[in-house]
Design a protein around this motif. Structure first.
Motif, PDB file in Angstrom:
ATOM      1  N   LEU A  78       1.003  -1.092   0.045  1.00 42.95           N
ATOM      2  CA  LEU A  78      -0.005  -0.112   0.008  1.00 42.95           C
ATOM      3  C   LEU A  78       0.846   1.211   0.044  1.00 42.95           C
ATOM      4  CD1 LEU A  78      -2.879   1.289   0.444  1.00 42.95           C
ATOM      5  CD2 LEU A  78      -2.542   1.288   2.817  1.00 42.95           C
ATOM      6  N   LEU A  79       1.904   1.309   0.801  1.00 48.63           N
ATOM      7  CA  LEU A  79       2.854   2.586   1.227  1.00 48.63           C
ATOM      8  C   LEU A  79       3.561   2.463  -0.309  1.00 48.63           C
ATOM      9  CD1 LEU A  79       3.875   2.063   4.766  1.00 48.63           C
ATOM     10  CD2 LEU A  79       2.168   3.715   3.619  1.00 48.63           C
ATOM     11  N   LEU A  80       3.885   1.745  -1.281  1.00 49.14           N
ATOM     12  CA  LEU A  80       4.486   1.845  -2.555  1.00 49.14           C
ATOM     13  C   LEU A  80       3.850   2.841  -3.299  1.00 49.14           C
ATOM     14  CD1 LEU A  80       5.738  -1.723  -3.095  1.00 49.14           C
ATOM     15  CD2 LEU A  80       6.998   0.252  -2.314  1.00 49.14           C
ATOM     16  N   ASN A  81       2.370   3.017  -3.300  1.00 51.70           N
ATOM     17  CA  ASN A  81       1.634   3.859  -3.948  1.00 51.70           C
ATOM     18  C   ASN A  81       1.953   3.448  -5.632  1.00 51.70           C
ATOM     19  OD1 ASN A  81       0.038   5.521  -2.183  1.00 51.70           O
ATOM     20  ND2 ASN A  81       2.132   6.342  -1.731  1.00 51.70           N
ATOM     21  N   ASN A  82       1.998   2.296  -6.063  1.00 55.71           N
ATOM     22  CA  ASN A  82       2.274   1.918  -7.231  1.00 55.71           C
ATOM     23  C   ASN A  82       1.312   2.478  -8.221  1.00 55.71           C
ATOM     24  OD1 ASN A  82       4.756   0.529  -7.144  1.00 55.71           O
ATOM     25  ND2 ASN A  82       3.889  -1.262  -6.584  1.00 55.71           N
ATOM     26  N   GLN A  83      -0.062   2.740  -7.726  1.00 52.11           N
ATOM     27  CA  GLN A  83      -0.983   3.220  -8.660  1.00 52.11           C
ATOM     28  C   GLN A  83      -0.603   4.604  -9.304  1.00 52.11           C
ATOM     29  OE1 GLN A  83      -1.415   3.214  -5.358  1.00 52.11           O
ATOM     30  NE2 GLN A  83      -2.004   4.979  -4.721  1.00 52.11           N
ATOM     31  N   ARG A  84       0.243   5.460  -8.918  1.00 48.00           N
ATOM     32  CA  ARG A  84       0.908   6.634  -9.191  1.00 48.00           C
ATOM     33  C   ARG A  84       1.764   6.477 -10.425  1.00 48.00           C
ATOM     34  NH1 ARG A  84       2.480   9.971  -3.560  1.00 48.00           N
ATOM     35  NH2 ARG A  84       0.385   9.936  -2.650  1.00 48.00           N
ATOM     36  N   MET A  85       2.418   5.359 -10.451  1.00 42.66           N
ATOM     37  CA  MET A  85       3.434   4.991 -11.544  1.00 42.66           C
ATOM     38  C   MET A  85       2.468   4.680 -12.642  1.00 42.66           C
ATOM     39  SD  MET A  85       6.471   2.891  -9.388  1.00 42.66           S
ATOM     40  CE  MET A  85       7.307   3.455  -8.116  1.00 42.66           C
ATOM     41  N   TRP A  86       1.445   3.900 -12.568  1.00 45.03           N
ATOM     42  CA  TRP A  86       0.596   3.310 -13.730  1.00 45.03           C
ATOM     43  C   TRP A  86      -0.146   4.620 -13.934  1.00 45.03           C
ATOM     44  CZ3 TRP A  86       1.356  -1.166 -15.850  1.00 45.03           C
ATOM     45  CH2 TRP A  86       1.951  -2.142 -15.270  1.00 45.03           C
ATOM     46  N   GLU A  87      -0.505   5.592 -13.195  1.00 46.54           N
ATOM     47  CA  GLU A  87      -1.355   6.679 -13.581  1.00 46.54           C
ATOM     48  C   GLU A  87      -0.612   7.537 -14.670  1.00 46.54           C
ATOM     49  OE1 GLU A  87      -2.318   8.604  -9.944  1.00 46.54           O
ATOM     50  OE2 GLU A  87      -4.145   6.918  -9.614  1.00 46.54           O
ATOM     51  N   ALA A  88       0.817   7.625 -14.469  1.00 42.88           N
ATOM     52  CA  ALA A  88       1.657   8.262 -15.370  1.00 42.88           C
ATOM     53  C   ALA A  88       1.684   7.805 -16.542  1.00 42.88           C
ATOM     54  CB  ALA A  88       3.136   8.502 -14.899  1.00 42.88           C
ATOM     55  N   ILE A  89       1.440   6.721 -16.714  1.00 39.80           N
ATOM     56  CA  ILE A  89       1.140   6.105 -18.163  1.00 39.80           C
ATOM     57  C   ILE A  89      -0.246   6.330 -18.642  1.00 39.80           C
ATOM     58  CG2 ILE A  89       1.429   3.899 -19.704  1.00 39.80           C
ATOM     59  CD1 ILE A  89       3.327   2.937 -17.400  1.00 39.80           C
ATOM     60  N   ALA A  90      -1.216   5.843 -17.701  1.00 36.91           N
ATOM     61  CA  ALA A  90      -2.654   5.938 -18.235  1.00 36.91           C
ATOM     62  C   ALA A  90      -3.055   7.476 -18.269  1.00 36.91           C
ATOM     63  CB  ALA A  90      -3.635   5.345 -17.295  1.00 36.91           C
ATOM     64  N   GLY A  91      -2.456   8.422 -17.695  1.00 38.61           N
ATOM     65  CA  GLY A  91      -2.845   9.804 -17.926  1.00 38.61           C
ATOM     66  C   GLY A  91      -1.886  10.503 -19.004  1.00 38.61           C
ATOM     67  N   CYS A  92      -1.206   9.840 -19.828  1.00 46.04           N
ATOM     68  CA  CYS A  92      -0.269  10.474 -20.834  1.00 46.04           C
ATOM     69  C   CYS A  92      -1.327  11.021 -22.056  1.00 46.04           C
ATOM     70  CB  CYS A  92       0.642   9.479 -21.367  1.00 46.04           C
ATOM     71  SG  CYS A  92       1.557  10.107 -22.783  1.00 46.04           S
ATOM     72  N   PRO A  93      -1.075  12.394 -22.322  1.00 49.66           N
ATOM     73  CA  PRO A  93      -1.989  12.806 -23.114  1.00 49.66           C
ATOM     74  C   PRO A  93      -1.723  12.553 -24.689  1.00 49.66           C
ATOM     75  CG  PRO A  93      -0.525  14.490 -22.359  1.00 49.66           C
ATOM     76  CD  PRO A  93      -0.141  13.165 -21.658  1.00 49.66           C
ATOM     77  N   LYS A  94      -0.426  12.093 -25.062  1.00 50.85           N
ATOM     78  CA  LYS A  94      -0.053  11.816 -26.303  1.00 50.85           C
ATOM     79  C   LYS A  94      -0.414  10.155 -26.668  1.00 50.85           C
ATOM     80  CE  LYS A  94       3.175  15.441 -25.676  1.00 50.85           C
ATOM     81  NZ  LYS A  94       4.723  15.770 -25.289  1.00 50.85           N
ATOM     82  N   PRO A  95      -0.502   9.957 -27.795  1.00 52.33           N
ATOM     83  CA  PRO A  95      -0.880   8.626 -28.141  1.00 52.33           C
ATOM     84  C   PRO A  95       0.389   7.661 -27.790  1.00 52.33           C
ATOM     85  CG  PRO A  95      -1.277   9.949 -30.136  1.00 52.33           C
ATOM     86  CD  PRO A  95      -0.588  11.023 -28.895  1.00 52.33           C
ATOM     87  N   VAL A  96       0.109   6.439 -27.260  1.00 55.57           N
ATOM     88  CA  VAL A  96       1.078   5.498 -26.945  1.00 55.57           C
ATOM     89  C   VAL A  96       0.829   4.258 -27.651  1.00 55.57           C
ATOM     90  CG1 VAL A  96       2.108   4.266 -24.915  1.00 55.57           C
ATOM     91  CG2 VAL A  96       1.222   6.563 -24.632  1.00 55.57           C
ATOM     92  N   ILE A  97       2.065   3.723 -28.245  1.00 50.68           N
ATOM     93  CA  ILE A  97       1.866   2.344 -29.300  1.00 50.68           C
ATOM     94  C   ILE A  97       2.793   1.490 -28.507  1.00 50.68           C
ATOM     95  CG2 ILE A  97       2.250   1.573 -31.321  1.00 50.68           C
ATOM     96  CD1 ILE A  97       2.059   4.263 -32.529  1.00 50.68           C
ATOM     97  N   ALA A  98       2.117   0.361 -28.137  1.00 48.26           N
ATOM     98  CA  ALA A  98       2.702  -0.801 -27.694  1.00 48.26           C
ATOM     99  C   ALA A  98       3.407  -1.832 -28.739  1.00 48.26           C
ATOM    100  CB  ALA A  98       2.120  -1.590 -26.482  1.00 48.26           C
ATOM    101  N   ALA A  99       4.568  -1.976 -29.022  1.00 49.22           N
ATOM    102  CA  ALA A  99       5.246  -3.002 -29.783  1.00 49.22           C
ATOM    103  C   ALA A  99       5.548  -3.889 -29.179  1.00 49.22           C
ATOM    104  CB  ALA A  99       6.488  -2.288 -30.569  1.00 49.22           C
ATOM    105  N   VAL A 100       4.562  -5.126 -29.352  1.00 47.80           N
ATOM    106  CA  VAL A 100       4.794  -6.542 -28.355  1.00 47.80           C
ATOM    107  C   VAL A 100       5.484  -7.630 -29.070  1.00 47.80           C
ATOM    108  CG1 VAL A 100       3.774  -8.181 -27.054  1.00 47.80           C
ATOM    109  CG2 VAL A 100       2.934  -5.503 -27.048  1.00 47.80           C
ATOM    110  N   ASN A 101       6.519  -8.091 -28.688  1.00 45.15           N
ATOM    111  CA  ASN A 101       7.269  -9.411 -29.363  1.00 45.15           C
ATOM    112  C   ASN A 101       7.122 -10.241 -27.984  1.00 45.15           C
ATOM    113  OD1 ASN A 101       8.866  -7.419 -31.444  1.00 45.15           O
ATOM    114  ND2 ASN A 101       8.087  -9.498 -32.110  1.00 45.15           N
TER     115      ASN A 101
END
Length: 256
Positions: A78-101
């Motif tokens: 809980l104290l790690l507040n990892n949701q803040r790290m994920w929010e930085a990605i989810a909240g990015c206003p620019k298009p994000v493309i995942a290239a998955v191999n």
């Protein structure tokens, strides 16, 4: 060496590479923190119009670091507040493309689902195997997966923990484009270049309105769309785009 490498392979495009090959790009605390830091910086960088996120030719990301979680308690996590790290990605206003191999499993699948477009190789696979080690997805896996592939397909994946192939993921709507393994990153960069050549304000508004409207009533979502359309009528890029079209020349968009 850094767990996340930043490159600028072409104008207005940033490329982020996960760089823990010895751990199959498992999402350690350090990697997640570096990824969030990069996304915050790139979100504010006016020279960047599109972001490509990738792993390597063998694996995108194999999920959480189980060694770190084995003895972890709820308050510690809980104290790690990892949701803040994920929010930085989810909240990015620019298009994000995942290239998955390769494998995108657990947190790796969740990371891919934070993107706006997923380009996958024929040999890639996607899955949420958390149930097999006694937990559930903790970074949006249950919710984003259901929104991508529907309730019944999501529950089959989540309750069995079995991964699906990239062709199956494309069939279900989890993957945007399916290409040969060696074409994954080139295709993702080509898409990024195509998007980056378009008016940044309109691109950002499309992403914002679509995501905000997904869980809103239709009338509310349509209102958001109308307001964004009206707002863009004041942009210099609107005038440039329409003038270029009428004058039969290539437009130059400046993001204003």
């Amino acid at each position: 060496m850094s767990d996340v490498l930043l490159e600028h392979p072409q104008p207005h495009v940033a490329l982020l590479r996960l760089n823990r090959p010895e751990a199959r790009n498992a999402l350690s605390q350090s990697l997640r923190a570096q990824l969030a830091e990069h996304f915050r910086a790139l979100s504010a960088d006016e020279t960047v119009r599109c972001i490509v996120l990738t792993g390597n030719e063998r694996v995108f990301a194999a999920g959480a670091d189980l060694k770190a979680l084995l003895d972890a308690g709820p308050i510690e996590v809980l104290l790690l507040n990892n949701q803040r790290m994920w929010e930085a990605i989810a909240g990015c206003p620019k298009p994000v493309i995942a290239a998955v191999n390769g494998h995108a499993l657990g947190g790796g699948c969740e990371l891919a689902m934070h993107a706006d477009i997923i380009v996958a190789g024929q040999s890639a696979s996607f899955g949420q195997p958390e149930v097999r080690v006694g937990v559930i997805p903790g970074a949006g896996g249950t919710q984003r997966l259901a929104r991508a592939v529907g309730k019944f397909n999501a529950l089959r994946m989540l309750l069995t923990g079995e991964p699906i192939s990239a062709p199956k993921a494309a069939e279900l709507g989890l993957v945007s484009e399916l290409v040969a393994d060696e074409e994954v990153l080139p295709r993702a960069l080509a898409l990024a270049g195509q998007i980056s050549a378009l008016p940044p304000l309109a691109v950002a508004q499309i992403k914002e309105v679509l995501l905000a409207g997904l869980d809103a009533p239709l009338d509310t979502a349509l209102m958001l769309e109308r307001k964004a359309f009206q707002l863009l009528l004041a942009s210099a890029d609107k005038r440039e785009g329409m003038s270029a079209f009428l004058e039969k020349r290539a437009p130059i968009f400046r993001g204003c």
